[in-house]
Design a protein around this motif. Structure first.
Motif, PDB file in Angstrom:
ATOM      1  N   ALA A  19       0.793  -1.202   0.102  1.00 31.84           N
ATOM      2  CA  ALA A  19      -0.066   0.140  -0.052  1.00 31.84           C
ATOM      3  C   ALA A  19       0.842   1.604  -0.059  1.00 31.84           C
ATOM      4  CB  ALA A  19      -0.802  -0.053   1.132  1.00 31.84           C
ATOM      5  N   ILE A  20       1.893   1.394   0.828  1.00 30.54           N
ATOM      6  CA  ILE A  20       2.451   2.644   1.017  1.00 30.54           C
ATOM      7  C   ILE A  20       3.556   3.069   0.120  1.00 30.54           C
ATOM      8  CG2 ILE A  20       3.952   3.848   2.667  1.00 30.54           C
ATOM      9  CD1 ILE A  20       2.734   2.057   5.022  1.00 30.54           C
ATOM     10  N   LYS A  21       4.508   2.339  -0.430  1.00 32.41           N
ATOM     11  CA  LYS A  21       5.488   2.654  -1.292  1.00 32.41           C
ATOM     12  C   LYS A  21       5.372   2.377  -2.860  1.00 32.41           C
ATOM     13  CE  LYS A  21       9.034   2.391   2.575  1.00 32.41           C
ATOM     14  NZ  LYS A  21       8.992   3.753   2.340  1.00 32.41           N
ATOM     15  N   TYR A  73       2.208   2.166  -8.227  1.00 31.46           N
ATOM     16  CA  TYR A  73       2.174   3.192  -7.402  1.00 31.46           C
ATOM     17  C   TYR A  73       1.735   2.812  -5.906  1.00 31.46           C
ATOM     18  CZ  TYR A  73       2.247   6.585 -10.921  1.00 31.46           C
ATOM     19  OH  TYR A  73       2.877   7.769 -12.123  1.00 31.46           O
ATOM     20  N   GLY A  74       2.309   3.344  -4.896  1.00 32.69           N
ATOM     21  CA  GLY A  74       1.756   3.352  -3.537  1.00 32.69           C
ATOM     22  C   GLY A  74       1.209   4.829  -3.223  1.00 32.69           C
ATOM     23  N   PHE A  75       0.652   4.817  -2.212  1.00 29.53           N
ATOM     24  CA  PHE A  75       0.347   6.167  -1.447  1.00 29.53           C
ATOM     25  C   PHE A  75       1.292   7.357  -1.401  1.00 29.53           C
ATOM     26  CE2 PHE A  75      -3.295   3.401  -0.069  1.00 29.53           C
ATOM     27  CZ  PHE A  75      -4.443   4.482  -0.292  1.00 29.53           C
ATOM     28  N   GLU A  76       2.590   6.890  -1.028  1.00 31.39           N
ATOM     29  CA  GLU A  76       3.655   7.903  -1.354  1.00 31.39           C
ATOM     30  C   GLU A  76       3.696   8.232  -2.657  1.00 31.39           C
ATOM     31  OE1 GLU A  76       6.428   6.336   2.773  1.00 31.39           O
ATOM     32  OE2 GLU A  76       6.979   6.127   0.345  1.00 31.39           O
ATOM     33  N   THR A  77       3.535   7.625  -3.606  1.00 31.99           N
ATOM     34  CA  THR A  77       3.769   8.083  -4.838  1.00 31.99           C
ATOM     35  C   THR A  77       2.619   8.825  -5.232  1.00 31.99           C
ATOM     36  OG1 THR A  77       4.416   5.668  -5.518  1.00 31.99           O
ATOM     37  CG2 THR A  77       4.235   7.048  -7.328  1.00 31.99           C
ATOM     38  N   TRP A  78       1.411   8.724  -4.870  1.00 34.45           N
ATOM     39  CA  TRP A  78       0.270   9.642  -5.206  1.00 34.45           C
ATOM     40  C   TRP A  78       0.626  10.723  -4.566  1.00 34.45           C
ATOM     41  CZ3 TRP A  78      -4.192  10.241  -7.508  1.00 34.45           C
ATOM     42  CH2 TRP A  78      -5.190  11.160  -7.168  1.00 34.45           C
ATOM     43  N   ASN A  79       1.038  11.003  -3.187  1.00 35.35           N
ATOM     44  CA  ASN A  79       1.418  12.350  -2.684  1.00 35.35           C
ATOM     45  C   ASN A  79       2.600  13.048  -3.468  1.00 35.35           C
ATOM     46  OD1 ASN A  79      -0.615  11.631  -0.725  1.00 35.35           O
ATOM     47  ND2 ASN A  79       0.846  11.213   1.021  1.00 35.35           N
ATOM     48  N   GLU A  80       3.425  12.205  -3.945  1.00 34.12           N
ATOM     49  CA  GLU A  80       4.678  12.905  -4.724  1.00 34.12           C
ATOM     50  C   GLU A  80       3.885  13.725  -5.962  1.00 34.12           C
ATOM     51  OE1 GLU A  80       7.506   9.952  -5.446  1.00 34.12           O
ATOM     52  OE2 GLU A  80       7.960   9.612  -3.291  1.00 34.12           O
ATOM     53  N   VAL A  81       3.152  12.664  -6.602  1.00 31.96           N
ATOM     54  CA  VAL A  81       2.431  13.379  -7.993  1.00 31.96           C
ATOM     55  C   VAL A  81       1.461  14.384  -7.718  1.00 31.96           C
ATOM     56  CG1 VAL A  81       1.292  12.665  -9.969  1.00 31.96           C
ATOM     57  CG2 VAL A  81       3.415  11.113  -9.160  1.00 31.96           C
ATOM     58  N   ASN A  82       0.755  14.506  -6.627  1.00 38.37           N
ATOM     59  CA  ASN A  82      -0.326  15.331  -6.383  1.00 38.37           C
ATOM     60  C   ASN A  82      -0.118  16.246  -5.019  1.00 38.37           C
ATOM     61  OD1 ASN A  82      -2.633  14.301  -8.469  1.00 38.37           O
ATOM     62  ND2 ASN A  82      -1.387  12.397  -7.289  1.00 38.37           N
ATOM     63  N   PRO A  83       0.876  17.112  -5.066  1.00 37.70           N
ATOM     64  CA  PRO A  83       1.197  17.928  -3.783  1.00 37.70           C
ATOM     65  C   PRO A  83       0.117  18.417  -3.193  1.00 37.70           C
ATOM     66  CG  PRO A  83       2.122  18.734  -5.648  1.00 37.70           C
ATOM     67  CD  PRO A  83       1.738  17.328  -6.189  1.00 37.70           C
ATOM     68  N   GLY A  84      -0.868  18.907  -3.988  1.00 33.84           N
ATOM     69  CA  GLY A  84      -2.121  19.556  -3.335  1.00 33.84           C
ATOM     70  C   GLY A  84      -3.285  18.822  -3.137  1.00 33.84           C
ATOM     71  N   ASN A  85      -3.069  17.413  -3.168  1.00 37.19           N
ATOM     72  CA  ASN A  85      -4.279  16.562  -2.975  1.00 37.19           C
ATOM     73  C   ASN A  85      -3.690  15.230  -2.059  1.00 37.19           C
ATOM     74  OD1 ASN A  85      -6.930  15.515  -3.055  1.00 37.19           O
ATOM     75  ND2 ASN A  85      -6.851  15.153  -5.394  1.00 37.19           N
ATOM     76  N   MET A  86      -2.884  15.534  -1.151  1.00 33.43           N
ATOM     77  CA  MET A  86      -2.357  14.571  -0.517  1.00 33.43           C
ATOM     78  C   MET A  86      -2.981  13.853   0.578  1.00 33.43           C
ATOM     79  SD  MET A  86       1.511  16.648  -0.303  1.00 33.43           S
ATOM     80  CE  MET A  86       2.264  15.227   0.581  1.00 33.43           C
ATOM     81  N   PHE A  87      -2.984  12.635   0.908  1.00 37.17           N
ATOM     82  CA  PHE A  87      -3.293  11.708   1.669  1.00 37.17           C
ATOM     83  C   PHE A  87      -2.303  12.022   3.097  1.00 37.17           C
ATOM     84  CE2 PHE A  87      -5.233   9.366  -1.720  1.00 37.17           C
ATOM     85  CZ  PHE A  87      -6.615   9.328  -1.201  1.00 37.17           C
ATOM     86  N   ASN A  88      -3.267  11.817   4.125  1.00 33.76           N
ATOM     87  CA  ASN A  88      -2.203  11.633   5.462  1.00 33.76           C
ATOM     88  C   ASN A  88      -2.117  10.294   5.731  1.00 33.76           C
ATOM     89  OD1 ASN A  88      -1.604  11.966   8.180  1.00 33.76           O
ATOM     90  ND2 ASN A  88      -3.425  12.355   9.040  1.00 33.76           N
ATOM     91  N   LEU A  89      -0.654  10.148   5.836  1.00 34.44           N
ATOM     92  CA  LEU A  89      -0.082   8.779   5.955  1.00 34.44           C
ATOM     93  C   LEU A  89       0.482   8.522   7.301  1.00 34.44           C
ATOM     94  CD1 LEU A  89       1.673   8.426   2.436  1.00 34.44           C
ATOM     95  CD2 LEU A  89      -0.771   8.038   2.765  1.00 34.44           C
ATOM     96  N   SER A  90       0.255   9.352   8.310  1.00 35.90           N
ATOM     97  CA  SER A  90       0.937   9.285   9.472  1.00 35.90           C
ATOM     98  C   SER A  90       0.409   8.163  10.284  1.00 35.90           C
ATOM     99  CB  SER A  90       0.591  10.681  10.225  1.00 35.90           C
ATOM    100  OG  SER A  90      -0.735  10.893  10.559  1.00 35.90           O
ATOM    101  N   VAL A  91      -0.743   7.416  10.257  1.00 34.18           N
ATOM    102  CA  VAL A  91      -1.166   6.488  11.094  1.00 34.18           C
ATOM    103  C   VAL A  91      -0.757   5.144  10.444  1.00 34.18           C
ATOM    104  CG1 VAL A  91      -3.283   5.171  11.939  1.00 34.18           C
ATOM    105  CG2 VAL A  91      -3.273   7.715  11.648  1.00 34.18           C
ATOM    106  N   LYS A  92       0.355   4.727  11.041  1.00 34.82           N
ATOM    107  CA  LYS A  92       1.275   3.483  10.646  1.00 34.82           C
ATOM    108  C   LYS A  92       1.421   2.780  12.011  1.00 34.82           C
ATOM    109  CE  LYS A  92       3.952   5.562   7.855  1.00 34.82           C
ATOM    110  NZ  LYS A  92       5.024   5.919   7.137  1.00 34.82           N
ATOM    111  N   TYR A  93       0.764   1.459  12.281  1.00 36.27           N
ATOM    112  CA  TYR A  93       0.875   1.050  13.486  1.00 36.27           C
ATOM    113  C   TYR A  93       1.385  -0.653  13.476  1.00 36.27           C
ATOM    114  CZ  TYR A  93      -0.619   4.945  16.102  1.00 36.27           C
ATOM    115  OH  TYR A  93      -0.806   6.155  16.623  1.00 36.27           O
TER     116      TYR A  93
END
Length: 536
Positions: A86-88, A109-129
Motif C-alpha cells: 500500500a505505502i511505497k 504506485y503506492g500512497f507515497e507515490t500519489w502524494n509525490e505526484v499530487n502535492p495539493g491533494n495528498m493523503f495523510n499517511l501518519s497512522v502506521k502501527y
C-alpha cells in the motif's frame, strides 16, 4: 458471479476451479460486491454509512489513509507487507530477502507515490502501527492499542492491513472487541488480507457482520476480506495476497496509466483490476494465486467511489473530435477538440481515446475553451470511435464526448481513367473529351489532365465514382498530342495515366467519318445506333 465466460468445472468432477480445469475463467466481466445482511436493520446501517462517506466533502476526514501490520512471526513482517502492498511505489518485492520481481508488471504506485505526484491533494499517511518486534522506519510499535486510539479519534478513513486472522478476527482484533471498543463516528473502508475474515453462512458471519452492520455510524461501510486463506511469505512480500492488495490500491493511485480519472475510482472496478492482473500467475506457488482470485471478495457496493482528500466538481466534456473520418493504416492523422468549462475554473487536461485500446495520455493543462490536438497511427484495419474526455487538476473527470467514427482502410487508388474524344482536329478549334473511372471504396474522385502541349488542369472535382465528366481543349499548333488523364480519391491515392492521342493535321481534310466522330465526341450520349455503326 463476476467471471461469466466459463463455468469453472469443464471436467464435470466434484471440484470447481482447480488447476488443470479448463473451465476456469481468468477475467471478470462484472464488478461484484456482496452484502451479507440478515435483517432490514443490517441494510439500513450499512447504507447509512455508505452514503455518509459518499456525500462527505470534509478534507480532514477523506485524507486519512491508515496502515496496520501484525506480527507474522516470520522474517518478513506485517510492516514489510504494508510498505509493499500500500505505502511505497516500487517495481520489486520488499522484505529481508526479496525474490525476482516479474518485470512485465512495471512500476506499482503506492500512497507515497500519489502524494509525490499530487502535492495539493495528498493523503495523510501518519497512522502506521505494527506489532512487529522491530518496526520499519516511519512505523509506530504501539500496535493494536495505537491503531484503536487512531480509529476512535476519527483519524482513519481508509485501512490497509495484514495480520493472522480467522472468521472472528480482523487485524488482531476479535469481533466482540470491534463492537465494544471501537467508536469511530465516521465510517472507514478496510482491506485486510488475513485468513478467512470474510467467511459467512446463514448462521454467523463473524467479524464481517460486525464490521458492516454493528452500527449505522461505527466501523466500516466496505471490506475486502478473504473467504479462504490469505497468503504471505517467510522472507519477502512475494505472495498472492500482497500482490492483490498492491494492485487494488495501485488502480486508484496510478491515474495516468490505470484509472485515468477519478470518475473510475469505484472500489468494484479496482477489485476486478487486481484479480485480472493476477491472471498470468494463476498457477504460481501451488495454487495460492488461484485461491486469491477465487476467494478474495469485496463486501460492499462495487459502485462506491473512493474519494480523494480534495473533492472537486468535474469539468464539462470536450467537444466532439474533428478530423478525417476515413484514413489509411500506418498513416498519422491528427484530431482537434475544444475543452469545456470547469465549474471551479480549474485548468483542464484532455485525453483522446483512439478506440483501439490506446489513448493519447493526458494532454495539458489548458484553460477552458482551448483547442487541443492529438495525433495517432492506426495499424489495424477497422472502424474506430475517437472520443475525448477532460479532468481537472484534482483528477475529477468529465463524461466522454460524442464519438467521431473513423474508418481505417488499406485503400486502393481509382481505376485508370477511360478517355474518349476525337482522333484528329483543327488547330484553334475546341474539342470535347470524356473521362470516367470508378473507385473501389466508392470515394469521390478528382481528375487531373495533361493536354500534351505543356498545359494542364488543376485537380477537377470532386465527382461521384462512376460519373462521366467532360472537358474541352484546343491546340494552337499543328502536331500530334497525347492527352493524359489520372484520377485520385478523397484520400489522395492516385491512379495510373489514361491516354488518348489526337492529331492536328498539317492540312485539315473533311471526312464524313471524322465529322461523325467529332459530333459523337461533343455529344457522347446521343445517337447510340450511329455510334455502333461507326465503331465509336
Amino acid at each position: 458471479w463476476s467471471n461469466l465466460d466459463n463455468n469453472f468445472n469443464s471436467d464435470s468432477d466434484g471440484s470447481w476451479g482447480e488447476e488443470g480445469d479448463n473451465g476456469f475463467d481468468l477475467y471478470s466481466e462484472l464488478f461484484v460486491g456482496r452484502v451479507t445482511c440478515d435483517v432490514p436493520q443490517d441494510v439500513s446501517n450499512w447504507l447509512t454509512k455508505s452514503f455518509f462517506y459518499a456525500n462527505s466533502a470534509e478534507w480532514e476526514y477523506l485524507d486519512n489513509a491508515a496502515f496496520y501490520g501484525g506480527d507474522t512471526g516470520w522474517n518478513c513482517q506485517g510492516d514489510d507487507f504494508m510498505d509493499y502492498s500500500a505505502i511505497k511505489g516500487t517495481n520489486e518485492w520488499l522484505g529481508p530477502d526479496p525474490d525476482q520481481f516479474p518485470s512485465w508488471v512495471g512500476f506499482q504506485y503506492g500512497f507515497e507515490t500519489w502524494n509525490e505526484v499530487n502535492p495539493g491533494n495528498m493523503f495523510n499517511l501518519s497512522v502506521k502501527y505494527t506489532e512487529a518486534p522491530s518496526p520499519n522506519p516511519g512505523w509506530s510499535g504501539a500496535g493494536v492499542s495505537g491503531f484503536r486510539n487512531a480509529i476512535n479519534a476519527d483519524l482513519v478513513t481508509i485501512i490497509s492491513g495484514i495480520a493472522h486472522a480467522d472468521n472472528q478476527m480482523s487485524l488482531d482484533v476479535y469481533a466482540t472487541s470491534w463492537a465494544s471498543d471501537y467508536h469511530n463516528t465516521k465510517p472507514f473502508f478496510i482491506h485486510d488480507y488475513g485468513c478467512h475474515c470474510g467467511d459467512f453462512n446463514d448462521g454467523d458471519d463473524g467479524v464481517l457482520e460486525t464490521m458492516l452492520f454493528h452500527s449505522d455510524v461505527e466501523l466500516a461501510y466496505g471490506c475486502v476480506y478473504n473467504t479462504g486463506y490469505g497468503w504471505g511469505n517467510l522472507y519477502c512480500t512475494n505472495s498472492s495476497s500482497a500482490f492483490q492488495a498492491k494492485e487494488f490500491w495501485r488502480f486508484f493511485l496510478d491515474v495516468e496509466n490505470l484509472s485515468l480519472d477519478l470518475g473510475n475510482w469505484q472500489i468494484g472496478r479496482a477489485h476486478a483490476h487486481s484479480k485480472d492482473m493476477m491472471a498470468p500467475m494463476i498457477n504460481w506457488d501451488g495454487g495460492t494465486w488461484r485461491e486469491i482470485v477465487q476467494c478474495c471478495l469485496l463486501f460492499g457496493d462495487p459502485a462506491q467511489m473512493l474519494r480523494t482528500p480534495h473533492p472537486s466538481e468535474a469539468p464539462a466534456p470536450p467537444a466532439k473530435p474533428i478530423g478525417e473520418d476515413l484514413g489509411i493504416w500506418n498513416v498519422e492523422y491528427c484530431y482537434t477538440t475544444q475543452t469545456g468549462t470547469d465549474p471551479e475554473n480549474d485548468q483542464i487536461y484532455c485525453l483522446f481515446d483512439w478506440g483501439d485500446g490506446s489513448n493519447s495520455g493526458w494532454l495539458g493543462p489548458f484553460n477552458g475553451g482551448q483547442i487541443v490536438t492529438g495525433c495517432h497511427i492506426w495499424t489495424v484495419l477497422g472502424t474506430y470511435e475517437v472520443k475525448t474526455k477532460a479532468r481537472d487538476t484534482w483528477g475529477a473527470g468529465s463524461t466522454w464526448s460524442e464519438a467521431l467514427i473513423v474508418t481505417i482502410t488499406d485503400n486502393t487508388p481509382p481505376s485508370i481513367p477511360e478517355v474518349t474524344g476525337p482522333a484528329e482536329g483543327k488547330p484553334g478549334s475546341p474539342y470535347l473529351f470524356n473521362m470516367i473511372t470508378t473507385d473501389g471504396q466508392d470515394q469521390n474522385i478528382y481528375y487531373f489532365i495533361d493536354w500534351g502541349d505543356n498545359t494542364t488542369t488543376e485537380w477537377l472535382g470532386p465527382y461521384l465514382s462512376g460519373t462521366m465528366i467532360h472537358q474541352t481543349h484546343s491546340w494552337a499548333e499543328k502536331g500530334s498530342y497525347i492527352v493524359k488523364v489520372k484520377a485520385k480519391d478523397s484520400m489522395d491515392s492516385e491512379s495510373d495515366w489514361g491516354i488518348w492521342t489526337i492529331a492536328m493535321p498539317t492540312e485539315y481534310k473533311f471526312t464524313l467519318l471524322g465529322f461523325f466522330q467529332h459530333l459523337l465526341g461533343m455529344f457522347p450520349n446521343l445517337f447510340p445506333m450511329l455510334r455502333h455503326l461507326v465503331g465509336y
